[in-house]
Design an enzyme around this catalytic site. Sequence first.
Site, PDB file in Angstrom:
ATOM      1  N   LYS A  53     -30.340   7.681  22.549  1.00  0.00           N
ATOM      2  CA  LYS A  53     -31.346   8.436  21.797  1.00  0.00           C
ATOM      3  C   LYS A  53     -30.716   9.656  21.123  1.00  0.00           C
ATOM      4  O   LYS A  53     -30.994   9.948  19.955  1.00  0.00           O
ATOM      5  CB  LYS A  53     -32.485   8.873  22.738  1.00  0.00           C
ATOM      6  CG  LYS A  53     -33.317   7.697  23.207  1.00  0.00           C
ATOM      7  CD  LYS A  53     -34.384   8.054  24.249  1.00  0.00           C
ATOM      8  CE  LYS A  53     -35.061   6.760  24.705  1.00  0.00           C
ATOM      9  NZ  LYS A  53     -36.159   6.983  25.670  1.00  0.00           N
ATOM     10  N   GLN A  97     -37.789  11.268  30.293  1.00  0.00           N
ATOM     11  CA  GLN A  97     -37.321   9.903  30.562  1.00  0.00           C
ATOM     12  C   GLN A  97     -37.804   9.449  31.942  1.00  0.00           C
ATOM     13  O   GLN A  97     -37.682  10.183  32.926  1.00  0.00           O
ATOM     14  CB  GLN A  97     -35.783   9.871  30.476  1.00  0.00           C
ATOM     15  CG  GLN A  97     -35.173   8.488  30.522  1.00  0.00           C
ATOM     16  CD  GLN A  97     -35.414   7.657  29.259  1.00  0.00           C
ATOM     17  OE1 GLN A  97     -35.710   8.190  28.190  1.00  0.00           O
ATOM     18  NE2 GLN A  97     -35.298   6.355  29.385  1.00  0.00           N
ATOM     19  N   ASP A 120     -43.707   9.782  23.028  1.00  0.00           N
ATOM     20  CA  ASP A 120     -43.679   8.564  23.843  1.00  0.00           C
ATOM     21  C   ASP A 120     -45.027   7.840  23.841  1.00  0.00           C
ATOM     22  O   ASP A 120     -45.110   6.672  24.213  1.00  0.00           O
ATOM     23  CB  ASP A 120     -43.411   8.967  25.306  1.00  0.00           C
ATOM     24  CG  ASP A 120     -42.043   8.571  25.786  1.00  0.00           C
ATOM     25  OD1 ASP A 120     -41.461   7.628  25.230  1.00  0.00           O
ATOM     26  OD2 ASP A 120     -41.572   9.202  26.754  1.00  0.00           O
TER      27      ASP A 120
HETATM   28  N1  LUD Z   1     -38.980   6.567  29.602  1.00  0.00           N
HETATM   29  C1  LUD Z   1     -38.330   4.826  28.102  1.00  0.00           C
HETATM   30  N2  LUD Z   1     -37.769   4.708  30.388  1.00  0.00           N
HETATM   31  C2  LUD Z   1     -37.174   3.387  30.252  1.00  0.00           C
HETATM   32  N3  LUD Z   1     -31.005  -0.970  24.858  1.00  0.00           N
HETATM   33  C3  LUD Z   1     -36.563   3.501  27.111  1.00  0.00           C
HETATM   34  C4  LUD Z   1     -34.831   1.810  26.649  1.00  0.00           C
HETATM   35  C5  LUD Z   1     -33.093   2.014  24.971  1.00  0.00           C
HETATM   36  N4  LUD Z   1     -40.263   8.322  28.817  1.00  0.00           N
HETATM   37  C6  LUD Z   1     -39.630   7.170  28.602  1.00  0.00           C
HETATM   38  O1  LUD Z   1     -36.238   4.337  26.260  1.00  0.00           O
HETATM   39  O2  LUD Z   1     -39.157   4.924  25.919  1.00  0.00           O
HETATM   40  C7  LUD Z   1     -39.052   5.438  27.057  1.00  0.00           C
HETATM   41  N5  LUD Z   1     -39.678   6.622  27.345  1.00  0.00           N
HETATM   42  N6  LUD Z   1     -37.606   3.660  27.935  1.00  0.00           N
HETATM   43  N7  LUD Z   1     -35.951   2.317  27.360  1.00  0.00           N
HETATM   44  C8  LUD Z   1     -36.561   1.695  28.509  1.00  0.00           C
HETATM   45  C9  LUD Z   1     -37.594   2.655  28.987  1.00  0.00           C
HETATM   46  C10 LUD Z   1     -38.349   5.386  29.375  1.00  0.00           C
HETATM   47  C11 LUD Z   1     -34.302   0.592  26.979  1.00  0.00           C
HETATM   48  C12 LUD Z   1     -33.185   0.085  26.329  1.00  0.00           C
HETATM   49  C13 LUD Z   1     -32.593   0.792  25.309  1.00  0.00           C
HETATM   50  C14 LUD Z   1     -34.201   2.511  25.618  1.00  0.00           C
HETATM   51  C15 LUD Z   1     -31.375   0.276  24.616  1.00  0.00           C
HETATM   52  O3  LUD Z   1     -30.716   0.992  23.872  1.00  0.00           O
HETATM   53  C16 LUD Z   1     -29.844  -1.626  24.315  1.00  0.00           C
HETATM   54  C17 LUD Z   1     -30.247  -3.021  23.831  1.00  0.00           C
HETATM   55  O4  LUD Z   1     -31.200  -3.587  24.384  1.00  0.00           O
HETATM   56  O5  LUD Z   1     -29.551  -3.526  22.935  1.00  0.00           O
HETATM   57  C18 LUD Z   1     -28.787  -1.857  25.398  1.00  0.00           C
HETATM   58  C19 LUD Z   1     -28.443  -0.637  26.181  1.00  0.00           C
HETATM   59  C20 LUD Z   1     -27.470  -0.940  27.322  1.00  0.00           C
HETATM   60  O6  LUD Z   1     -27.879  -0.850  28.503  1.00  0.00           O
HETATM   61  O7  LUD Z   1     -26.318  -1.248  27.023  1.00  0.00           O
END
Ligand code: LUD
Length: 281
Positions: A53, A97, A120
Amino acid sequence: MTARIIDGKGIAAEIRKELAQKVADLTVQGKLPGLDVVLVGDNPASAVYVRNKEKACREIGINSTIHRLSEATTREELLGLIDRLNRDTTVHGILVQLPLPSHLDEDEVINAIDPEKDVDGFHPINAGKLQVGDADGFVPCTPAGVLELVKRQGAAIQGQQVVVVGRSNIVGKPAALLFLRENATVTICHSRTKDVAAECRRADILIAAVGRPQLIKKDWVKPGAVVIDVGINRVDGKLVGDVDYEEVRQVAGAITPVPGGVGPMTIAMLLKATVEAAARE
Ligand code: LUD
Ligand code: NAP
């Protein structure tokens, strides 16, 4: 038939490019968008997501600050920080988060965020706006990303059967409401659903947000269906979704990979919400 692969990573990059221009315009108007992210403790997956992010913000010119707090952070310290960010006019978006360490009450923390800065979309005010159809609210980033992916790859939504597996407040439930708002016919499955496979087989658009590695098999999927895999599970050091990708791609019409599917879209939607929050100021 082999499914078309929905390139979430590429679509997210396109969206970020569109947003970079808006950020530049806002910055010229003296409204530099600001996102503050609060990360408590040392959950390794959360650390990766927050880093992604931060990097995405930097690349498009959003001013982001990451508040990295220790596992031992008290309720009062965390609520104190949120209060300060709520009152800071340079901060347009606040994101705590999840998950939080177990001694902290997630609902209490979410409730403390100013709904106008809740990029969010987790605050009950924003959840309520989605529920009653008030378009002003913030929508949770992951389901917003799912909808955007389905729209951009050209599938019709109105009148289609959408099946969502999972009913969490951050993914399944808001995803169902968003597709309902698009005039789909929506079914929500969960752990007590009698025959999840049979429900899934009726889906024109199948959304998996379960947290069970490779639960969804080939014979659960209607030939030609659009399959969106929200799941991110680490198995033997590798990331896998909630869908058995190798199997399901043989029958689906289109499918998202993991990684490179919904994950990057979550971040793109977060940037979009932050830009909107700054523009509203
Ligand atoms: N909490 C989120 N917790 C978990 N994947 C994310 C997520 C990027 N307050 C709050 O950001 O929106 C949120 N708000 N969440 N998540 C999950 C959830 C939170 C999940 C995956 C990714 C954010 C991401 O970048 C990549 C992909 O799928 O290609 C891979 C990342 C890796 O592990 O290599
Ligand atoms: P969650 O809060 O654990 O919710 C899981 C849901 O799945 C619950 O509603 C649960 O039902 C249901 N479920 C569990 N086992 C089931 C089964 N065998 N059959 C049918 N339903 C079942 O999870 P979440 O936060 O929504 O996340 C789901 C997955 O998405 C996880 O892998 C998570 O890592 C991933 N995720 C990815 C992103 C992203 O950006 N790509 C964002 C958020 C989450 P009950 O309600 O009955 O318990």
